[in-house]
Design a protein around this motif. Structure first.
Motif, PDB file in Angstrom:
ATOM      1  N   VAL A   1      -0.975   1.093  -5.068  1.00 46.08           N
ATOM      2  CA  VAL A   1      -1.176   0.739  -3.662  1.00 46.08           C
ATOM      3  C   VAL A   1      -2.561   1.145  -3.183  1.00 46.08           C
ATOM      4  CG1 VAL A   1      -0.413   1.222  -1.300  1.00 46.08           C
ATOM      5  CG2 VAL A   1       1.273   0.710  -3.067  1.00 46.08           C
ATOM      6  N   CYS A   2      -3.012   2.330  -3.563  1.00 48.49           N
ATOM      7  CA  CYS A   2      -4.306   2.832  -3.093  1.00 48.49           C
ATOM      8  C   CYS A   2      -5.372   2.773  -4.191  1.00 48.49           C
ATOM      9  CB  CYS A   2      -4.158   4.264  -2.578  1.00 48.49           C
ATOM     10  SG  CYS A   2      -5.491   4.794  -1.484  1.00 48.49           S
ATOM     11  N   SER A   3      -5.144   1.927  -5.207  1.00 49.91           N
ATOM     12  CA  SER A   3      -6.113   1.865  -6.299  1.00 49.91           C
ATOM     13  C   SER A   3      -6.573   0.463  -6.650  1.00 49.91           C
ATOM     14  CB  SER A   3      -5.539   2.529  -7.559  1.00 49.91           C
ATOM     15  OG  SER A   3      -4.496   1.755  -8.120  1.00 49.91           O
ATOM     16  N   VAL A   4      -5.689  -0.521  -6.552  1.00 50.30           N
ATOM     17  CA  VAL A   4      -6.074  -1.868  -6.974  1.00 50.30           C
ATOM     18  C   VAL A   4      -7.180  -2.391  -6.060  1.00 50.30           C
ATOM     19  CG1 VAL A   4      -5.306  -4.235  -7.322  1.00 50.30           C
ATOM     20  CG2 VAL A   4      -3.783  -2.348  -7.910  1.00 50.30           C
ATOM     21  N   GLY A   5      -8.305  -2.708  -6.652  1.00 49.27           N
ATOM     22  CA  GLY A   5      -9.456  -3.174  -5.896  1.00 49.27           C
ATOM     23  C   GLY A   5     -10.561  -2.147  -5.752  1.00 49.27           C
ATOM     24  N   CYS A   6     -10.242  -0.862  -6.033  1.00 48.75           N
ATOM     25  CA  CYS A   6     -11.300   0.159  -5.931  1.00 48.75           C
ATOM     26  C   CYS A   6     -11.293   1.124  -7.114  1.00 48.75           C
ATOM     27  CB  CYS A   6     -11.196   0.934  -4.625  1.00 48.75           C
ATOM     28  SG  CYS A   6      -9.697   1.904  -4.403  1.00 48.75           S
ATOM     29  N   GLU A   7     -10.340   0.999  -8.014  1.00 48.41           N
ATOM     30  CA  GLU A   7     -10.300   1.824  -9.224  1.00 48.41           C
ATOM     31  C   GLU A   7     -10.204   0.913 -10.443  1.00 48.41           C
ATOM     32  OE1 GLU A   7     -10.855   4.882  -8.880  1.00 48.41           O
ATOM     33  OE2 GLU A   7     -10.051   5.520  -6.941  1.00 48.41           O
ATOM     34  N   LYS A   8     -10.582   1.434 -11.584  1.00 49.28           N
ATOM     35  CA  LYS A   8     -10.442   0.668 -12.823  1.00 49.28           C
ATOM     36  C   LYS A   8      -8.964   0.524 -13.165  1.00 49.28           C
ATOM     37  CE  LYS A   8     -14.874   2.207 -14.741  1.00 49.28           C
ATOM     38  NZ  LYS A   8     -15.553   2.995 -15.800  1.00 49.28           N
ATOM     39  N   LEU A   9      -8.520  -0.701 -13.375  1.00 48.33           N
ATOM     40  CA  LEU A   9      -7.146  -0.986 -13.769  1.00 48.33           C
ATOM     41  C   LEU A   9      -7.159  -2.154 -14.731  1.00 48.33           C
ATOM     42  CD1 LEU A   9      -4.071  -0.297 -13.174  1.00 48.33           C
ATOM     43  CD2 LEU A   9      -4.128  -2.318 -11.705  1.00 48.33           C
TER      44      LEU A   9
END
Length: 374
Positions: A169-177
């Motif tokens: 929720v707080c990572s997709v779009g700003c963290e490597k995934l």
């Protein structure tokens, strides 16, 4: 009346393009026009999650919390065991959701401000057969960033039959995934954080293995969140054909279409890198210029979409910044709830060339520097 500078960890400030898309006129959710938009949203969701061609996107009306319900009611039978890697409030809330559907939940808890050690993940998986392991990529309550790639490698080595579920929720779009490359089975997110859209959409991706699990299990213990209902709908829209189970929020899907397009036009990797640069700049100013301590215990375990900062007077600081037109958030973690503040920097504010909103926030916090140390 001027608008406040919104710097909470979601909802985030949306771009003008996304705002315009949100304000479009209603169209029929079964029309060819909307089917084409939804098909593009599903395709771009795969790209932003870095999923493969066989992965199944899922866009539902709801918040990120709905993604928990989808996992708990479709991928786990009552009584089956789930391992929750807990790094804060939201990890524990996911566990509570799983328990509400009858799962047997074990937790491996991280120390406050830290990640769960890989050795403890390995030990837990060796000792018990788990149907699922859940990883909160970023726990928004603490700002802790888990190393999803390394955890996936441990799970694949020690217990390859265990489903890997990631709360992004707080990572997709700003963290490597890397959904496909890391072997994730279900990754859930929401529209209102780093995806840069308004709140109201649950945005997820399922692996082929997870889809098979959902479609072949006993009757799901839910109705609206049933993947047996939704997967045929998503597959039809994937092919540009309208299909109905429940009415999708047309304007929110339009807004998500605009935000995903912005992300991909910017370049996904470049956008993630920009969030990292912005986060490093802000955190360095907080720690070096103001001498404040972060809740996270190391830079490598710190999220790049928010900063959690220990202060001794959070309520006073939040109120004073609000009077200055800057909105930040208080603490959520039960052990330190009244000892810290949280500043969000996702989406449009993180990608500003001048970082003017974060600069304004820093200057406002600087005014309290003398009395902020916890």
């Amino acid at each position: 009346m001027t608008e406040d500078i919104l710097l909470i960890p979601g909802p985030v400030t949306i771009s003008n393009k996304v705002q315009r898309a949100l304000g479009t006129a209603s169209i029929s959710h079964t029309s060819p026009e909307f089917a084409a938009i939804f098909a593009r949203v599903l395709k771009n969701t795969r790209l932003v999650f870095k999923g493969g061609e066989t992965s199944q996107p899922l866009i539902l009306a709801g918040s990120g919390t709905l993604g928990w319900d989808v996992a708990a009611s479709n991928l786990v039978e009552a009584g089956e065991k789930v391992l929750v890697l807990s790094t804060g409030y939201f990890s524990d809330s996911f566990a509570e959701c799983l328990q509400a559907y009858g799962a047997h939940v074990d937790k491996v808890r991280a120390s406050l401000g830290d990640v769960v050690p890989l050795s403890e993940v390995c030990e837990a998986l060796q000792g018990t057969k788990y149907k699922m392991v859940t990883i909160t990529h970023v726990d928004t309550s603490t700002g802790v960033l888990s190393d999803v790639k390394s955890i996936c490698e441990v799970v694949k080595k020690v217990s390859p039959e265990t489903l890997i579920v990631v709360d992004g929720v707080c990572s997709v779009g700003c963290e490597k995934l890397e959904f496909e490359a890391w072997g994730i089975d279900y990754a859930l997110s929401a529209s209102q954080k780093a995806l840069g859209a308004p709140p109201g959409l649950s945005v997820s991706l399922l692996s082929e293995r997870a889809v098979k699990e959902a479609l072949t299990r006993k009757a799901p213990s839910c109705f609206f969140a049933s993947l047996k209902k939704w997967i045929p709908v998503m597959r039809n829209y994937d092919n540009g054909k309208a299909c109905y189970f429940a009415t999708p929020p047309v304007q929110l899907v339009n807004a998500l279409d605009a935000s995903l397009t912005e992300i991909l036009d910017y370049g996904l990797d470049a956008r993630v890198a920009k969030h990292w640069t912005t986060s490093d700049w802000f955190k360095n100013r907080i720690t070096e210029d103001l001498g404040l301590e972060l809740v996270t215990n190391s830079a490598e375990d710190s999220a790049h979409g928010l900063t959690a900062i220990y202060v001794n007077n959070p309520a006073e600081i939040i109120a004073a910044l609000k009077k200055s037109g800057i909105v930040i958030a208080g603490g959520l973690h039960a052990d330190i709830k009244n000892q810290y503040i949280r500043v969000g920097h996702m989406g449009a504010v993180a990608c500003e060339p001048s970082l003017q909103h974060l600069q304004s926030c820093f200057e406002a916090l600087k005014a309290f520097a003398g009395g902020m140390q916890a």
